[in-house]
Structures are given as C-alpha cells and as structure tokens.
Design a protein around this motif. Structure first.
Motif, short mmCIF file in Angstrom:
data_model
loop_
_atom_site.label_atom_id
_atom_site.label_comp_id
_atom_site.label_asym_id
_atom_site.label_seq_id
_atom_site.Cartn_x
_atom_site.Cartn_y
_atom_site.Cartn_z
N UNK A 179 -28.56 25.80 -2.58
CA UNK A 179 -27.38 26.66 -2.57
C UNK A 179 -26.21 25.84 -2.03
N UNK A 180 -25.10 25.81 -2.83
CA UNK A 180 -23.90 25.11 -2.41
C UNK A 180 -22.74 26.10 -2.50
N UNK A 181 -22.25 26.49 -1.32
CA UNK A 181 -21.15 27.44 -1.27
C UNK A 181 -19.86 26.70 -1.63
N UNK A 182 -19.10 27.23 -2.59
CA UNK A 182 -17.87 26.58 -3.05
C UNK A 182 -16.69 27.13 -2.25
N UNK A 183 -15.90 26.19 -1.66
CA UNK A 183 -14.73 26.60 -0.88
C UNK A 183 -13.62 27.04 -1.83
N UNK A 184 -12.80 27.96 -1.32
CA UNK A 184 -11.72 28.47 -2.15
C UNK A 184 -10.48 27.60 -2.05
N UNK A 185 -9.84 27.54 -0.94
CA UNK A 185 -8.60 26.81 -0.80
C UNK A 185 -8.83 25.34 -0.55
N UNK A 186 -9.74 25.01 0.37
CA UNK A 186 -9.95 23.63 0.71
C UNK A 186 -10.45 22.82 -0.47
N UNK A 187 -11.39 23.38 -1.18
CA UNK A 187 -11.93 22.66 -2.36
C UNK A 187 -10.84 22.43 -3.39
N UNK A 188 -9.99 23.40 -3.59
CA UNK A 188 -8.93 23.24 -4.58
C UNK A 188 -7.97 22.14 -4.18
N UNK A 189 -7.61 22.10 -2.87
CA UNK A 189 -6.69 21.07 -2.42
C UNK A 189 -7.32 19.70 -2.53
N UNK A 190 -8.60 19.58 -2.17
CA UNK A 190 -9.28 18.29 -2.22
C UNK A 190 -9.37 17.78 -3.65
N UNK A 191 -9.83 18.62 -4.55
CA UNK A 191 -9.94 18.18 -5.95
C UNK A 191 -8.57 17.94 -6.57
#
Length: 816
Positions: A179-191
């Motif tokens: 299980x890999x929980x996907x971040x909402x804001x942080x993941x978007x900024x990183x990618x």
C-alpha cells in the motif's frame, strides 16, 4: 463539472507547457487481486467519447473496440489508448489460484478511506483471520474479513499480508500487497518540479472566457475548468474568480457571469484568474491569468498569392497570405478555394496569417480569404489561379486490324498522357525519326494512322509536351509481316540439256516476304517436297532426273498470309539413246545375190530425233533420222560382196551407241567387183548372150532337118562339140536393171550399150568362147568394164541392146 482526474504529461506549445491528457483505467470490482476464474471490468476514462479504444496486455494489442469497457480474466498489466492521445498508465491485475487473498484498491490518496479485505476462496470456511503489516501482526479479524482505515496517511504505507485457519487447524496465507498512500499537495509540487505530474486529485484549473475577446460592456461568462480522478469522484471543489486581485465571486459551480469594463486611454486591460480548492483547503490550485482586451473590428483583408502570377505548376508550393490592416487580435483568418474552406488559423497579433498548400490539378480556381475577430468576417477580393499540370509519361498503343500487322494494313498509333494540362502536342516516332505530330487542344490523346510497308517494322514511341517538358513513352515494337510475292522458279542443270541421271536443282525464291517462308515444289501439280527458309530468301530442292521427270514444274511460297504460286517452267529430260538392235530381213531363209534385204535399226529408249547409221564391215552404208523416235530401215540389193558383218549406230546428241554386229552370208554367182551396176549389166548381157546362142543352135539344126549337113571342123570331133558347147535353158528375157531402195530416190541413169559379135568363121572357136567373151560393155560414166574382153574378130554381126542403168544409191559402200 467532470467527475474524474486525467493523468497529465507536459508538452511544449508556443514556448509554454500545456497539459495533454491521457486516459485513466478504473476497475470494477476495484481490487487488483482476484480469484482465478472471476472477471474484472476495465473502464477507459476520457473527457469525451471516442470512435475507438485500443486495449493492451503487456506490449501486445489485445483488442480494438468502440466501447470503453473491457472484461478480462487474465493476469498482467493492462493499458488503454484512444485516438489522438498517449497510452494510459498500466494497471496490474493478478488472478490468483490461492485459497486466501488480500484485496486492496489500486490507488489511495492521502485522507481517503482505505479498506483491506481478507477473502477466502468460495467453499472454504475460515475460523480465524489475522492481518499483518510489514510481517508484524496488525489485528485479529476473527470471523470478519475487512479492515477499515478512515483517513489514510503516509503512516499507513507498507506491505500487508493475511493469514487464516480452518476449524481443523489447516492454515492459509495470502500473497503480500503493498500500500502506497499518494500525497495530494506535496506529491503534486514534487512531480511538478521534476517536470511530470504524479497521480493527483485534480490538475491546475484553466480559466476560459466566452466570448474570448468581448466588446467593452458586453457580458462574458468566465469558466474555471479542472477534472477529478475517477477514484475521487465524491470530492467537492470550491471555485473563486478574481480580476486584478479583486474578488468577483465564488461557488461550487465552476463558472461566473460578469461584464467587461471599458478601457480608458492607454490603460492596460484587466487580468482575470480563478482558484479551485477542497473543502478542507488542503489542496488549493490557481489558474494562469487571462487578459481580455478591448476589441476593434477587422478591416477588409488582402489576399496575396506567392509565387505571384495567374499560372502555377503542379507540385509548386503555394503560399496564401491574408492580412487585415487593422483589427483587435485575436483575428481568425480562413482561406477558401471557391466555396470550399482550405484551412484556418488565428493570429494572436497584427501582421496577418498565411496558409500553404502543395498544388495539384484540383487547385485551379478562385481563391479568397476572410478575417474575423468577433465582429463579423470580412472577405478579401478574389484571386484566380490556374494550375498547369505537366504532361505525364504518355502511353503508346498500336491498333492493327488483325493479330499480325501485314503490309498494306492501316495501323492506328494512339498516344495518350493520363494527366496534363491542355493543349498537349503529341509527336510520333519510328526509330527516333519523327512520323508526324498532332495537337490535343482539350487534353486526352490523339491518333496517327499509318499505312504499313515492309520498312515500318521497328520500335515506335511518342512524346507528349504541354510546354513544361516533353515526356517520352516507352518504346513499342511492331513487326510488319510482308506477304510473299510470286516466287520465281529456276531450274539449274549441269549442262545445256537435262539428261536422265543428272541432278537438277529447283530453286524457288520470293523476292519479298517476311520469314519464315515455306516453299513447296510441284511437278505437274504433284508435290515433290517442301523446304523452309527461316530467315527469308529462297530454298532449293534437288531432283535426280528420270525420263518421267519431263514436264511442267512450279513452286509455291507461303508465310501464313496466303500461298503464292510461281509460273510454270517446262523441263524436257533428254534420254540418251540406248544400244540399238540391228535386224536383217531377207525374202527367204538364205540371202541370195539379187535379194532385197531390209536392215532395221532401233534403239529401245532415247529422246528424238535419233540419227541412225548403217555399217558394213565398219564402212558406212547410209544414214536416216527418226524425228519422232522409234527405228528406221535401210533396203539393200545383195551382191556377192555384201557378205560380211553388219551393224548400226543410234545417236541423239548424247553419244552414239553401236549395235552388236550381225553376220550376213550371201550365196549365188559371183560377178564383177565393179559394184552393183556392173552386176546388173552383166546379168543383162548374159541374157542377150543366151538368146544369141539359142539362135545359133537353131541355125545349125535347120539345115540338117532339111537334109543337108554342115561341114564339120576337122579339128573338132563330134564328142568334143557335144561336150564343149554350152546349152542354156530358161534364158530370161531382157531385164531393166533398176535397184530398189526405199531410202534412195532413183534417177534416170545413163545409157549403157552392149555390143555382141558373132564370128562367121570357125564355129567351134565361136562356140568355145564364152558368151561373156563376146560382150563388150561401154559405160559412158564409168568407162569400159574392168573385165577383160577378147579381141573383136571382124567381120561379125552386131546386135545392139540398149539398157537403162540407175544411178547407184548414195548409201552403198565404195566400189573396190
């Protein structure tokens, strides 16, 4: 508002990064691990319906269907693709044969609820179930099968496994699920910093205005557009609209109706933007700023064609430039040929726009353009363009009235270029020599009629030229078949005359005619043989001559276009005379002096005329000709000298042939050797002498009967007188000596005189002398006879006998 999220990639457009969406796959049921034999429905989500959907299993195309759903039962990574977009991200499915599996959703966002299900195979009853995380016991589920996490966070990442046991103690374990929980804001900024978008709740919104360039005071509708992922369709977003940092309005709807203020002086137009956020405000995103300028209606545009001029050539690149001298951007330019739109483009600033096209024949016509910036289109003046198509490579067709082209036929040469602007000039060639030319003023092809002669065989080609370069056709061969002419028959013999046994050459030759030519040879219309001349010319036929080969000869020439017969040639075969046969025909069984014998000479074969010659002891007797063939005869009166060997000779100009010798024996009295005339004269004189003797005997007897008796000669006794005195019987009368010869025409001969003297003296002396001694013959043409005569006593009685003598035959041998 759309209820799913598109996965985004970055594509460079006009120096900026604009999103290009790709499809997203959802699952029903939403598990990535399923029991073997069950099915999962895959759905390919896009913003709007497409004509087709292509499904992949791994790298292999699985199916292409018009529906966006697909039911599968095989393990592997599935992807979908739609028309005009890249492939979706892969979704891995596992159809497990295990007795126990752990089911989890394919993706989980931070803050989402998470459910993990420990599911046993149908027919299996578990007493206990235990859930492990990272190999550590997390919870005893007991008889329950599901574990719920209300708000998933990063702390919930890890590897989960399920264990279960039956009542009888048999235990089962599932495969591990990560299980890999996907971040909402942080993941978007990183990618976003890395240049990619990770799976996110929603992308950055886009602000749109309708109309995009409204007039001052005109109402406009602002729309803030974004998309939610299918997994988060229950999330609600709050939208806010701003103008130059001034809040215009907000709400759950993504649109707002407002009006555009007028621009005063050199004032810059206002900037508009929007913002979308979740209810918890954990995710907040703003659109780019949009400027809505005051618009000025466009002026009438000007269309320019490049290259300039009314004529262009197919294949050229034509540039159409349309420009309005004034008008607020953005200006939409559209280009037309006739009433058919060719294309359009928008000019974000002044300067006009262009449209290029590669010309074909269909591009001839009238062109114009329009310019429109929202106040109504303005149309340019039309421009005419004629596209000249270069003549294509023509095709040459030869049309003859029959399968084979024959001298005298009228052949049609048809030359046609499938493409090319008229007028087109066509030229026709035979072996690179021009035959003629013709114009096609309206296009299409042209024809040239040609009356064939023998010289028209060869290669033909044609040329099409409409001023843009001549095009040459491929060469076409034509073989003109020449019917054979009347042949000429020539007979060639080794000598002046054709003779039996010679080999004659019959030469037949037609002066004209296409090979191969078949020659046939005839004798009196009967075929002798045939011969072929594969390369033309004549042919020969050799014939060994026999007597039957005389007659009319002809020949025939044929090359498939009708046989031609030569004139007849007469051949006369000369047969050499064969060895003749000589036949002697006498009146009796024996040849006697004075007989008339026929000498018959005949050759059994030989071409007339035949000249026959008769020989006695190789001395020629005479000759005669047989103008129609057969034999000839020669009559000969026999004398004692005619005994001996006889032969004859036949000659028709091809060599004399001599018969075998035939021996003839002549019996009877021998006469003088002076020849046939002397023999005849002697016979006549003997007859006269016989008469004289008879007269003397009668003279002597008469006195005795009268009683008186002659005085005897003392020197002669009665016995002597009886023994020496000849007695003549059957003395013949006077003969007219005239030899008969069928091959000689007798003439009146000279007169021969015979002088007979009777002495008055000694009777016995007179009697003792032979009667031949009393004869003296004078031949005026030959002189005195060669026999010796006794001296004539005087006085004596003279009896003259006049005898006719025929001239001797010319065929008789010379006198010896």
């Amino acid at each position: 508002m759309l209820l799913w999220v598109s996965v985004l990639v970055l594509a460079p457009i006009s120096g900026q990064f604009a999103p290009v969406s790709k499809p997203v796959i959802s699952l029903q049921p939403p598990w990535t691990v399923i029991f073997e034999g069950q099915a999962v429905t895959l759905t390919c989500h896009v913003a709007e319906d497409k004509k087709w959907y292509r499904w992949y299993l791994g790298t292999k195309i699985l199916r292409e269907i018009p529906s966006n759903t697909l039911q599968v039962q095989d393990s592997g990574e599935y992807k979908c693709e739609i028309q005009g977009s890249p492939q979706s991200d892969g979704v891995s499915l596992t159809f497990s044969p295990a007795e126990l599996i752990l089911q989890a959703p394919s993706s989980v966002f931070e803050g989402d609820s998470l459910t993990l299900t420990c599911q046993e195979k149908p027919g299996l009853s578990l007493k206990t179930r235990t859930l492990y995380k990272n190999d550590n016991k997390l919870i005893d589920l007991g008889k329950k099968s599901s574990f719920h996490i209300n708000h998933a966070g990063l702390k919930d990442n890890g590897e989960y496994r399920c264990f279960g046991s039956e009542t009888h103690g048999r235990a089962f374990s599932s495969d591990a699920v990560r299980i890999q929980i996907q971040e909402l804001l942080q993941a978007s900024l990183l990618w976003g910093l890395l240049g990619f978008f990770s799976p996110e709740l929603f992308p950055r919104p886009i602000l749109r205005a309708n109309p995009s360039s409204p007039n001052p005071g005109e109402p406009v509708i602002l729309t803030c557009e974004t998309q939610l992922a299918p997994q988060k369709s229950d999330v609600r977003l709050w939208f806010q609209f701003f103008r130059d940092y001034r809040h215009l309005g907000s709400g759950w709807k993504g649109s707002l109706r407002t009006s555009i203020p007028s621009v005063v002086g050199n004032e810059d137009p206002s900037h508009y933007w929007c913002e979308a956020k979740t209810v918890s405000s954990r995710v907040r995103k703003s659109s780019q700023k949009l400027q809505l300028p005051v618009r000025i209606p466009v002026s009438r545009p000007v269309l320019t064609l490049s290259p300039p001029g009314p004529r262009a050539v197919e294949g050229d690149r034509l540039m159409l430039s349309c420009q309005a001298q004034r008008g607020s951007p953005r200006i939409l330019y559209q280009f037309y040929r006739g009433d058919v739109p060719l294309g359009s483009s928008s000019a974000p600033s002044a300067g006009g726009d262009s449209f290029s096209v590669t010309l074909t024949a269909e591009h001839s016509g009238t062109y114009f353009c329009t310019a429109d910036n929202g106040f109504g289109p303005q149309r340019s003046d039309p421009k005419s363009l004629s596209v000249t198509v270069p003549a294509s490579r023509p095709v040459l067709t030869l049309r003859a009235p029959r399968t084979r082209a024959v001298v005298g036929d009228m052949v049609e040469l048809r030359c046609e270029a499938q493409r090319g602007s008229p007028p087109i000039l066509y030229r026709f060639y035979h072996e690179d020599v021009i035959l003629g030319s013709n114009w096609a003023p309206s296009g299409g092809g042209v024809s040239l009629n040609l009356s064939l002669t023998a010289e028209h065989s060869g290669n033909y080609a044609c040329e099409a030229d409409n001023g843009l370069g001549a095009q040459h056709s491929e060469e076409t061969s034509l073989s003109v078949t020449v019917p054979v002419s009347h042949p000429v028959l020539t007979l060639r013999v080794p000598r002046a005359q054709a003779v039996v046994g010679d080999v004659v050459e019959l030469r037949c030759e037609a002066q004209s005619g296409s090979p191969p030519i078949r020659y046939r040879f005839y004798h009196e219309d009967v075929t002798l043989g045939s011969n072929s001349a594969p390369s033309g010319g004549g042919a020969s036929f050799n014939l060994s001559l026999t007597a039957e080969r005389s007659g009319n000869y002809s020949c025939e020439a044929d090359n498939g276009l009708g046989a031609q017969r030569s004139k007849t040639v007469l051949l006369s075969v000369t047969v050499p005379a064969s060895r003749p046969v000589l036949t002697l025909r006498t009146p009796g069984t024996r040849a006697m002096v004075g007989d008339m014998v026929e000498l018959r000479c005949e050759a059994q074969s030989g071409s007339p005329p035949i000249l026959y010659r008769f020989y006695h002891e190789d001395i020629i007797l005479g000759s005669s000709s047989a103008p129609s063939g057969g034999g000839v005869s020669f009559n000969l009166s026999l004398t004692a000298e005619r005994s001996g060997n006889y032969s004859c000779e036949a000659d028709n100009g091809l060599g004399a042939q001599r018969s075998e010798a035939v021996t003839l024996s002549v019996t009877g009295l021998t006469g003088s050797r002076s020849g046939p005339v002397a023999t005849g004269v002697a016979g006549g004189l003997l007859s006269v002498a016989g008469l004289v003797v008879m007269a003397l005997l009668l003279y002597c007897r008469l006195p005795r009967r009268a009683g008186g008796r002659l005085t005897s000669d003392p020197a002669r006794s009665p016995s002597d007188s009886d023994s020496q005195e000849p007695t003549y019987y059957n003395v013949p009368g006077w003969l007219e000596l005239q030899p008969v010869d069928s091959n000689v025409n007798p003439k009146a001969g000279d007169v021969m005189y015979s002088e007979v003297r009777i002495q008055q003296g000694n009777r016995h002396a007179a009697a003792s002398n032979s009667a031949f001694g009393l004869l003296r013959t004078y031949l005026p043409s030959h002189g005195p006879a060669t026999s010796q005569q006794p001296s004539r006593p005087r006085p004596s009685s003279v009896i003259y006998s006049q005898v006719k003598v025929a001239s001797p035959p010319v065929s008789t041998a010379p006198r010896s």
